[in-house]
Design a protein around this motif. Sequence first.
Motif, short mmCIF file in Angstrom:
data_model
loop_
_atom_site.label_atom_id
_atom_site.label_comp_id
_atom_site.label_asym_id
_atom_site.label_seq_id
_atom_site.Cartn_x
_atom_site.Cartn_y
_atom_site.Cartn_z
N GLY A 89 -115.17 -4.71 31.36
CA GLY A 89 -115.19 -5.64 30.25
C GLY A 89 -114.38 -5.16 29.05
N GLU A 90 -114.08 -3.88 29.02
CA GLU A 90 -113.36 -3.28 27.90
C GLU A 90 -111.85 -3.19 28.16
N ARG A 91 -111.37 -3.88 29.13
CA ARG A 91 -109.95 -3.80 29.49
C ARG A 91 -109.05 -4.24 28.33
N LYS A 92 -109.42 -5.29 27.65
CA LYS A 92 -108.62 -5.80 26.54
C LYS A 92 -108.55 -4.79 25.40
N ALA A 93 -109.69 -4.16 25.11
CA ALA A 93 -109.72 -3.15 24.05
C ALA A 93 -108.84 -1.95 24.41
N LYS A 94 -108.88 -1.53 25.67
CA LYS A 94 -108.04 -0.43 26.13
C LYS A 94 -106.56 -0.76 26.00
N GLU A 95 -106.22 -1.98 26.34
CA GLU A 95 -104.82 -2.43 26.25
C GLU A 95 -104.33 -2.41 24.80
N ILE A 96 -105.17 -2.86 23.88
CA ILE A 96 -104.82 -2.86 22.46
C ILE A 96 -104.60 -1.43 21.97
N LEU A 97 -105.49 -0.53 22.35
CA LEU A 97 -105.35 0.87 21.95
C LEU A 97 -104.09 1.49 22.54
N ARG A 98 -103.79 1.16 23.78
CA ARG A 98 -102.59 1.68 24.43
C ARG A 98 -101.34 1.25 23.68
N ARG A 99 -101.29 -0.01 23.27
CA ARG A 99 -100.14 -0.53 22.53
C ARG A 99 -100.00 0.15 21.17
N LYS A 100 -101.12 0.37 20.49
CA LYS A 100 -101.07 1.06 19.20
C LYS A 100 -100.52 2.48 19.35
N ILE A 101 -100.98 3.17 20.39
CA ILE A 101 -100.50 4.52 20.65
C ILE A 101 -99.00 4.50 20.93
N ASN A 102 -98.58 3.52 21.73
CA ASN A 102 -97.17 3.40 22.09
C ASN A 102 -96.31 3.17 20.85
N LYS A 103 -96.76 2.30 19.95
CA LYS A 103 -96.00 2.03 18.72
C LYS A 103 -95.91 3.27 17.84
N LEU A 104 -97.01 4.02 17.74
CA LEU A 104 -97.00 5.24 16.94
C LEU A 104 -96.03 6.27 17.52
N LYS A 105 -96.01 6.39 18.85
CA LYS A 105 -95.09 7.32 19.49
C LYS A 105 -93.64 6.96 19.17
N LYS A 106 -93.34 5.67 19.24
CA LYS A 106 -91.98 5.22 18.94
C LYS A 106 -91.60 5.51 17.49
N ARG A 107 -92.56 5.29 16.58
CA ARG A 107 -92.30 5.56 15.16
C ARG A 107 -92.03 7.04 14.91
N THR A 108 -92.83 7.91 15.52
CA THR A 108 -92.63 9.35 15.31
C THR A 108 -91.28 9.78 15.85
N ARG A 109 -90.88 9.25 16.98
CA ARG A 109 -89.57 9.60 17.54
C ARG A 109 -88.45 9.13 16.64
N ARG A 110 -88.58 7.92 16.09
CA ARG A 110 -87.56 7.40 15.18
C ARG A 110 -87.45 8.25 13.92
N LEU A 111 -88.60 8.63 13.37
CA LEU A 111 -88.60 9.45 12.17
C LEU A 111 -87.98 10.83 12.43
N ALA A 112 -88.29 11.41 13.59
CA ALA A 112 -87.73 12.71 13.93
C ALA A 112 -86.22 12.62 14.11
N LYS A 113 -85.77 11.54 14.69
CA LYS A 113 -84.34 11.34 14.93
C LYS A 113 -83.60 11.07 13.62
N ALA A 114 -84.25 10.42 12.67
CA ALA A 114 -83.62 10.05 11.40
C ALA A 114 -83.31 11.26 10.53
N SER A 115 -84.02 12.33 10.73
CA SER A 115 -83.81 13.50 9.86
C SER A 115 -82.61 14.31 10.28
#
Length: 115
Positions: A89-115
């Motif tokens: 029943g918690e599949r939707k919540a897991k999917e939302i958390l996975r997407r948030k983690i994925n977005k944060l990973k992308k942001r950290t990589r972009r910030l590291a590359k920008a420097s």
Amino acid sequence: MSEGLQLDLKKPLDKMTAKELRELVLKQIPQITGASGLGKDELLVQIKEVLGIGGEEGVKATPYKTKILSMKSKMRDLRTKRAETAGEGERKAKEILRRKINKLKKRTRRLAKAS
């Protein structure tokens, strides 16, 4: 120092591993002694000194370091939260958390590359 010294490099010095740098020093740069006991940073400094490549001292710190670290701690929290949610029943919540983690990973990589 050595203007006539030509190296056969497959990739940039900064991208090489410590093992590759040691091998390079042992085979092609006899001026550097004690390479087997040096770390990557020390090897890079000595190789650049011998080749006459100057300027940078070590690895530059990113100006976004605190932002990146805070994002990574948030990712860790989200990962633990995702691991705690169990059940079909918690599949939707897991999917939302996975997407948030994925977005944060992308942001950290972009910030590291920008420097």
